[in-house]
Design a protein around this motif. Structure first.
Motif, short mmCIF file in Angstrom:
data_model
loop_
_atom_site.label_atom_id
_atom_site.label_comp_id
_atom_site.label_asym_id
_atom_site.label_seq_id
_atom_site.Cartn_x
_atom_site.Cartn_y
_atom_site.Cartn_z
N ILE A 1 -9.24 1.53 -6.26
CA ILE A 1 -8.20 2.18 -7.07
C ILE A 1 -8.84 2.48 -8.42
O ILE A 1 -9.48 1.60 -9.02
CB ILE A 1 -6.99 1.24 -7.27
N LEU B 1 0.83 -1.21 0.00
CA LEU B 1 0.00 0.00 0.00
C LEU B 1 0.86 1.26 0.00
O LEU B 1 0.51 2.26 -0.62
CB LEU B 1 -0.94 -0.01 1.21
N TYR C 1 0.72 4.08 -2.84
CA TYR C 1 0.44 5.47 -2.47
C TYR C 1 1.50 6.42 -3.02
O TYR C 1 1.17 7.48 -3.57
CB TYR C 1 0.36 5.58 -0.94
N ILE D 1 -9.69 6.43 -0.28
CA ILE D 1 -9.57 5.90 1.08
C ILE D 1 -10.79 6.30 1.90
O ILE D 1 -11.26 7.45 1.83
CB ILE D 1 -8.28 6.44 1.73
N LEU E 1 -6.05 6.58 -5.24
CA LEU E 1 -6.43 5.68 -4.16
C LEU E 1 -7.56 6.35 -3.38
O LEU E 1 -7.37 7.42 -2.78
CB LEU E 1 -5.25 5.41 -3.23
N LEU F 1 -8.63 1.15 2.20
CA LEU F 1 -8.60 1.40 0.76
C LEU F 1 -9.91 0.93 0.15
O LEU F 1 -10.22 -0.26 0.12
CB LEU F 1 -7.42 0.67 0.11
N LYS F 2 -10.70 1.89 -0.33
CA LYS F 2 -12.01 1.57 -0.89
C LYS F 2 -11.88 1.05 -2.32
O LYS F 2 -12.44 0.02 -2.68
CB LYS F 2 -12.90 2.81 -0.86
N SER G 1 0.87 7.13 -6.69
CA SER G 1 -0.52 7.45 -7.05
C SER G 1 -0.70 8.94 -7.34
O SER G 1 0.19 9.76 -7.10
CB SER G 1 -1.46 7.04 -5.91
N LYS H 1 -8.43 3.72 8.45
CA LYS H 1 -8.43 4.11 7.03
C LYS H 1 -8.36 2.84 6.19
O LYS H 1 -7.44 2.04 6.35
CB LYS H 1 -7.26 5.03 6.70
#
Length: 415
Positions: A95, A59, A63, A78, A76, A92-93, A66, A90
Motif C-alpha cells: 500500500i 481488503l 479497496y 496487487i 493498492l 496485495l503487494k 483506495s 491476486k
C-alpha cells in the motif's frame, strides 16, 4: 481500529516529515530524501491473516477507499502469484501513496467529517504556495508549521478564487500581531482598501491561528484589541435595602459593556453587596427571590466565560446556578478554574431527585472528559446525567421559586 484508520494514523505520522520535505524544496535547501514518493504504508495484517473472511472484509474496505476506485489517495499494488495449491492468486503487494497529490488529497479528505467526505473535491495545487507564503511571513516557527498545517489542512488544500488569499491572511495576521491594542473596528484597519472587511470576517479563525496558538478566549475582536459588537452583562440587586444607585436614581437592573462591568467597584454601585449569584436562564434571573446584600448576574450559556475578565468577583462569595446538565457542569468547572471562591447552587443530586419527572434530553456535552474542577457532590450529579443519555438535563426553569427560597435559607443558615 480498522485498517483504514491505521492508514490514516500512519499517514498523519509522516506529515511532519512531509512538511519538512516541502519546506526544504521551497526554500532551496538540500532535500536529503529526494524519493519521498512513492510513500509506502506498512499496515500489519498478521492477526487478520488467520481469519480469511475477516481479511477479505478488510481488503474490500481498503479497496473501496483506495485510488484504484476513487482516483486519488493510497494505491493498492496487487500482484498475480502462482501457487501449487491454489493456482494463480491476486496478492496485495504493498500500500503506498504514489504522488504528493495523492497523499495530500487523502489527508484533506480524512480531515473532514465522514458526512462530507463523499462530496469533497480536494484541491492540492495551491498547497505548496500556501506553505511558502506562511514560511515567508515569519508568523510561525519552522518547528510549529507541521502541527499548524495539519490542523488547517482543509483550508490549505481549498481552492481560492483570490490569487492573493494567503498573502492577505498573513498581512492581516502580521498587523494584528504588531498592533495588539489598536482599538479600531475591522473596517477602520489601515489596509482595508485592499483587503475587504468581509474577507477578515470570513477568515477570523484562520487569521487568529497565525497570530497565536491559543484558542479564542472571548471573541476575535476582544482577543486582538479590536472594537466590535459589545459584549454586555446584565445584573440586578436582590435586595431592596441595597439598590443599584445611579446618581439619585434607584435602578432595578443594569446592562453594561463587559469593559465597564470589570470596573464596577470603582463606580460605588457595589456598596453594601456581599454575595454574588450567577444565573443561567433569563426567567430564573428575573424571578430570583430576594436575598440580603446580594447581586444577581445573568450569564447565559457560554457567555458566562466573559466573567473571567472580572477579577473583582474573586473578592465576593460567588455562586453559580446553572441547569443540571453536562454542559452547565462543564461551565461551572471552567469558571472555578478562575474563581476558587465559586460554589454551585441547586446543582446536586438532591435537586435532580426532587425534579426527576422534569428531566429531559439535553445537548451533548461540548467536552469529552469529566470536568476537573467539580467537588464530590457535583461530580456525582455530573456522572448521573452523563450516564442518562435520554434524560440528561434538568432546566433550572423547572425548579420552583419555593425550592430556591428554601435552598437560599439553608445556604445562609450554613454560612
Amino acid at each position: 481500529m480498522t485498517a483504514l484508520d491505521e492508514i490514516k494514523r500512519l499517514a498523519q505520522k509522516e506529515f511532519p516529515l512531509f512538511i519538512k520535505y516541502i519546506c526544504d524544496g521551497l526554500t532551496g535547501a538540500l532535500v536529503q530524501n529526494t524519493h519521498f514518493f512513492p510513500m509506502p504504508v506498512r499496515v500489519n495484517f498478521a492477526k487478520e491473516a488467520e481469519n480469511p473472511e475477516e481479511k477479505a472484509q478488510i481488503l474490500s474496505e481498503l479497496y473501496e477507499n483506495s485510488k484504484n476506485v476513487c482516483g486519488t489517495g493510497y494505491t493498492l499494488e496487487i500482484e498475480l502469484v502462482s501457487t501449487r495449491s491454489k493456482g494463480n492468486r491476486k496478492v496485495l503487494k504493498r500500500i503506498c501513496f504514489l504522488t504528493e497529490d495523492d497523499y495530500l488529497a487523502f489527508m484533506i479528505k480524512s480531515s473532514l467529517p465522514e458526512s462530507l467526505q463523499a462530496e469533497s473535491e480536494c484541491e492540492t495545487e495551491g498547497f505548496n504556495e500556501a506553505i511558502f507564503v506562511i514560511i515567508e511571513s515569519g508568523l510561525l516557527l519552522e518547528k510549529d508549521i507541521p502541527d499548524w498545517a495539519l490542523k488547517h489542512i482543509e483550508e490549505l488544500g481549498r481552492y481560492h478564487e483570490d490569487d492573493h488569499f494567503w498573502q492577505n491572511i498573513c498581512k492581516v495576521a502580521r498587523w494584528l500581531k504588531s498592533n495588539k491594542n489598536c482599538n479600531l473596528y475591522i473596517r477602520e484597519l489601515p489596509f482595508i482598501n485592499s483587503i475587504p472587511p468581509k474577507f477578515i470576517e470570513e477568515n477570523k479563525n484562520l487569521i487568529h491561528s497565525l497570530v497565536t496558538q491559543d484558542a479564542i478566549k472571548i471573541s476575535f475582536e476582544a482577543d486582538h484589541g479590536l472594537l466590535g459588537k459589545q459584549t454586555t452583562v446584565r445584573f440586578r440587586s436582590l435586595c431592596k435595602e441595597v439598590p443599584l444607585m445611579l446618581g439619585q436614581m434607584e435602578l432595578k437592573e443594569l446592562t453594561v459593556p463587559i469593559e465597564d462591568f470589570c470596573m464596577l467597584p470603582k463606580s460605588g454601585i457595589l456598596q453594601g453587596i456581599e454575595n454574588v449569584f450567577i444565573v443561567e436562564t433569563e426567567m430564573v434571573y428575573l424571578t430570583f427571590p430576594e436575598c440580603p446584600k446580594s447581586l444577581c448576574i445573568l450569564a447565559q450559556g457560554y457567555n458566562a466565560n466573559v466573567l473571567k475578565l472580572c477579577d473583582w468577583l474573586k473578592e465576593f462569595p460567588l455562586y453559580y446556578f446553572g441547569n443540571c446538565s453536562e454542559n452547565s457542569f462543564s461551565m461551572l468547572s471552567s469558571l472555578r478554574g478562575y474563581f476558587e471562591n465559586l460554589k454551585s447552587f441547586c446543582m446536586n443530586m438532591s435537586t435532580i431527585n426532587a425534579y426527576k419527572s422534569c428531566l429531559q434530553k439535553g445537548d451533548n456535552s461540548f467536552v469529552q472528559t469529566i470536568p476537573p474542577n467539580l467537588d464530590y457532590a457535583e461530580n456525582q450529579a455530573y456522572l448521573f446525567l452523563h450516564d442518562s443519555a435520554e434524560k440528561n438535563c434538568l432546566s433550572q426553569d423547572n425548579i420552583s421559586i419555593e425550592y430556591i427560597q428554601k435552598a437560599l435559607a439553608q445556604l445562609f443558615h450554613d454560612c
